[in-house]
Design a protein around this motif. Sequence first.
Motif, PDB file in Angstrom:
ATOM      1  N   GLY A 192     -44.732 -27.552 -79.369  1.00  0.00           N
ATOM      2  CA  GLY A 192     -44.720 -26.134 -79.711  1.00  0.00           C
ATOM      3  C   GLY A 192     -43.375 -25.458 -79.668  1.00  0.00           C
ATOM      4  O   GLY A 192     -43.310 -24.225 -79.756  1.00  0.00           O
ATOM      5  N   ASP A 225     -39.803 -24.105 -81.111  1.00  0.00           N
ATOM      6  CA  ASP A 225     -39.558 -23.435 -82.390  1.00  0.00           C
ATOM      7  C   ASP A 225     -38.050 -23.346 -82.619  1.00  0.00           C
ATOM      8  O   ASP A 225     -37.367 -22.612 -81.900  1.00  0.00           O
ATOM      9  CB  ASP A 225     -40.197 -22.041 -82.347  1.00  0.00           C
ATOM     10  N   GLN A 260     -41.278 -21.355 -73.144  1.00  0.00           N
ATOM     11  CA  GLN A 260     -42.095 -22.484 -73.592  1.00  0.00           C
ATOM     12  C   GLN A 260     -42.306 -23.486 -72.461  1.00  0.00           C
ATOM     13  O   GLN A 260     -43.390 -24.070 -72.342  1.00  0.00           O
ATOM     14  CB  GLN A 260     -41.446 -23.170 -74.797  1.00  0.00           C
ATOM     15  N   TYR A 286     -45.461 -28.901 -88.755  1.00  0.00           N
ATOM     16  CA  TYR A 286     -44.448 -27.974 -88.238  1.00  0.00           C
ATOM     17  C   TYR A 286     -43.888 -27.091 -89.349  1.00  0.00           C
ATOM     18  O   TYR A 286     -43.802 -25.858 -89.202  1.00  0.00           O
ATOM     19  CB  TYR A 286     -43.322 -28.774 -87.573  1.00  0.00           C
ATOM     20  N   PHE A 305     -46.409 -24.620 -90.556  1.00  0.00           N
ATOM     21  CA  PHE A 305     -46.486 -23.490 -89.626  1.00  0.00           C
ATOM     22  C   PHE A 305     -45.372 -22.479 -89.891  1.00  0.00           C
ATOM     23  O   PHE A 305     -45.614 -21.267 -89.957  1.00  0.00           O
ATOM     24  CB  PHE A 305     -46.414 -24.012 -88.183  1.00  0.00           C
ATOM     25  N   ARG A 345     -45.938 -18.600 -91.251  1.00  0.00           N
ATOM     26  CA  ARG A 345     -45.421 -17.459 -90.485  1.00  0.00           C
ATOM     27  C   ARG A 345     -44.563 -16.565 -91.370  1.00  0.00           C
ATOM     28  O   ARG A 345     -44.645 -15.331 -91.311  1.00  0.00           O
ATOM     29  CB  ARG A 345     -44.608 -17.960 -89.281  1.00  0.00           C
ATOM     30  N   PRO A 367     -50.070 -28.316 -78.847  1.00  0.00           N
ATOM     31  CA  PRO A 367     -49.547 -26.967 -79.104  1.00  0.00           C
ATOM     32  C   PRO A 367     -49.158 -26.715 -80.558  1.00  0.00           C
ATOM     33  O   PRO A 367     -49.369 -25.606 -81.068  1.00  0.00           O
ATOM     34  CB  PRO A 367     -48.333 -26.889 -78.170  1.00  0.00           C
ATOM     35  N   ASN A 373     -50.732 -23.835 -83.016  1.00  0.00           N
ATOM     36  CA  ASN A 373     -49.907 -22.855 -83.734  1.00  0.00           C
ATOM     37  C   ASN A 373     -50.257 -22.826 -85.218  1.00  0.00           C
ATOM     38  O   ASN A 373     -50.347 -21.749 -85.823  1.00  0.00           O
ATOM     39  CB  ASN A 373     -48.426 -23.191 -83.561  1.00  0.00           C
ATOM     40  N   ARG A 405     -53.746 -21.263 -85.797  1.00  0.00           N
ATOM     41  CA  ARG A 405     -53.659 -19.804 -85.620  1.00  0.00           C
ATOM     42  C   ARG A 405     -53.102 -19.126 -86.864  1.00  0.00           C
ATOM     43  O   ARG A 405     -53.599 -18.079 -87.300  1.00  0.00           O
ATOM     44  CB  ARG A 405     -52.786 -19.470 -84.402  1.00  0.00           C
ATOM     45  N   LYS A 406     -52.065 -19.714 -87.438  1.00  0.00           N
ATOM     46  CA  LYS A 406     -51.461 -19.104 -88.625  1.00  0.00           C
ATOM     47  C   LYS A 406     -52.388 -19.187 -89.833  1.00  0.00           C
ATOM     48  O   LYS A 406     -52.419 -18.268 -90.663  1.00  0.00           O
ATOM     49  CB  LYS A 406     -50.117 -19.768 -88.935  1.00  0.00           C
ATOM     50  N   HIS A 456     -56.008 -18.233 -76.042  1.00  0.00           N
ATOM     51  CA  HIS A 456     -55.021 -18.815 -76.940  1.00  0.00           C
ATOM     52  C   HIS A 456     -55.102 -18.271 -78.362  1.00  0.00           C
ATOM     53  O   HIS A 456     -54.176 -18.480 -79.153  1.00  0.00           O
ATOM     54  CB  HIS A 456     -55.171 -20.342 -76.943  1.00  0.00           C
TER      55      HIS A 456
END
Length: 700
Positions: free
Chosen positions: A167, A169, A181, A243, A246, A250, A278, A282, A285-286, A322
């Motif tokens: 997770g 970034d 983190q 990744y 994500f 975003r 993680p 992420n 969630r996005k 979360h």
Amino acid sequence: MTDAQAIPTRPIDVSDQQLDEFQQRFCKAPGGNLRLLAPAGSGKTQSLLWRCAELYRRADSKGRFLVVTFTRAARDELRARLSNPDFAFMASAVEVVTLNGWGFKRLRANHHSPRLLVSEFEKSGCVRNTLQPVWRKFPRIEKAMEAQPYVVDKVLNGLIERLKSLGFDHEAPSIWAAHDQMDYLMRLGLLWQIQNLIDQLAECEILADKRLESFIEGVLPFWVDSCQTMIGQALFSLEDQKYVAFLDLRRQIAEDRFPTGGSRYTQVLVDEFQDINPLDLNLVRKIVDLHKADLTIVGDDDQAIFEWRGATPHYILQPDQHFDREFSTHILERNYRCPRNLVTASQKLIVNNKRREDKRVVAMQTADAEVQIVRSDRFVESIDAVMDEVRSFLASNRPNAKLAILSRKRAQLIPYQVLMASEDLPFCAAEDLQIFMSGAFEKLRHALQTCAMARANFRPPALVDDIVKLCDLVKRYPLKKAEREALAGHLRTSRPKSYGDALDAIAAYRGSLKGLNEDGAAGLVFCRVLRDLLDAPTVRDAIAALGAGFAGLNQDYGKSQEDIFYTDPPFLYLAEFAGRYEDDFQRFIDDLDSARDTLARLPGEEDASGAADELWRRPVHLMTALRAKGKEYDTVIILDANDGIWPLRRAETAEAKESERRLFYVAMTRPKRRLMITLSGRIGDQPANPSPYLTEAGLL
């Protein structure tokens, strides 16, 4: 086709389906965010699809669904079920994907000519070449790369991938963000993953100490620059499929570019949610934020066994925290697959975990499995009992029946691979068991072949080369090129007529050996280590000498990035097994070669040619328990259910022991008819006690 058989074109009322009360309750639940806890054998897949059908009916056939799985096999099973006539009316509205596959589709759409780095060769080449301008900016990394380029490149590649999965970034590169983190990972119980990375970096002398601050200040800037360089050149790793997706999502959300109409998912459903890490979280969630979709998470916290890859049961246990949204929980309480007594035993076992949701699981099978615990004084004696079981199973020739031998460690399975290959028995070995194909195993084989020739007083033309190869294994890393050439020159000058003469020449050697050899001290050490091996009276003694004296073959997490052998060197189990060969080195080597040749012909699980399907149809399967999740067998044999193996000795914390208990729970819920468990009074030279899990499950 009759009217009764006609494929429905309109939604079907889920009330008319043969679903139990818990499945019906989930399928008919009001809209919103749901958590479905689905223990093994509870009908999870059909419940998931009928939930989609119900929501599609309510939306007047206007809903759109994204169903996420984590393996191709699970994806293909869902797609196959979706093609069932019952679901034809909504098949075009349901997209079933793996998270990697979904991310790669987006990666191709948003990046010009992306190149996916899949093979170890491609990934290592990227570190050594593409990222060279990056690591040359960091003196300690540069020095390590120049000293051990074919080791450090694997460590750096593992670092780059692992930080993404945990997770981190690279677009938020501040020290404060990194500390946040780290705190987050500590709360999840995942900080040990960072410590493992730090240990590897310290071994390579990239880090001068093992403090988190040194890691954050000295290594994270390299990671940030590496991510920027790779993305800038459209070079992507497998983890980048998620990744980079994500990051793209975003950015799209920040720019208020939300999908509408038919391009918008109204529902996102994520299967096997207990196995997400993680980065997976992420990305999910996005996805739901971008589509403003309701989310359904499906899984079983009692089967959360992939913490080694950064997954954590926290996400399925506390989803509200979360996702910043409330979830309604449903539990499927009926087990349709497992024999009655194994459901009872597995529930007795798993209730000992504190981090879990309480469940009342009822067995729907009325038959009990046959459970047999085989006790042996030593590990090697249980091998005969297991092989008798395998031969009896094969002789029964039951159509489509399968037997699985499950272990906690890869090394436990080696004797069975050797014996089955030598008897030409049909078996399937999971992809992660290809230790016979490793370079280090070939070095072990060469050492044993050298022992065989030394015992025969045979002087091969390559005697000097054989001895130098053994010297390369005495210390953790091989001799330097100049040292190797100087030692070989000394040995050739001494004209040894036997291996013993060559060892005497090493004892008299005064040249450098790993930078040392003052007054010939290192030469004497090398001579003693090699003599213990070459004078070993039996195969068992020779393997024990290799494990005790040759650091170049010992467990090494740094080198395991390159060679699977070093993750769990098999000396203990291989030496015990080799006892049956006594001093017959050549027969033992021949059987090793037979096993290696058999495994060389086995395709990987993701083989696209259809060979993997043919492999799966073989009646006997060998695998670690981690590979058994989601599978079922007529007969299951759990090897060495001893304390120190189940759970592993290194599982010292309460969380680690709970993780081990979940793994044993998965193993013991795989059989449909028979469960056999082996127990040893001694493993190696140490007394061995039964696993506490056997008592907890009421099996002892």
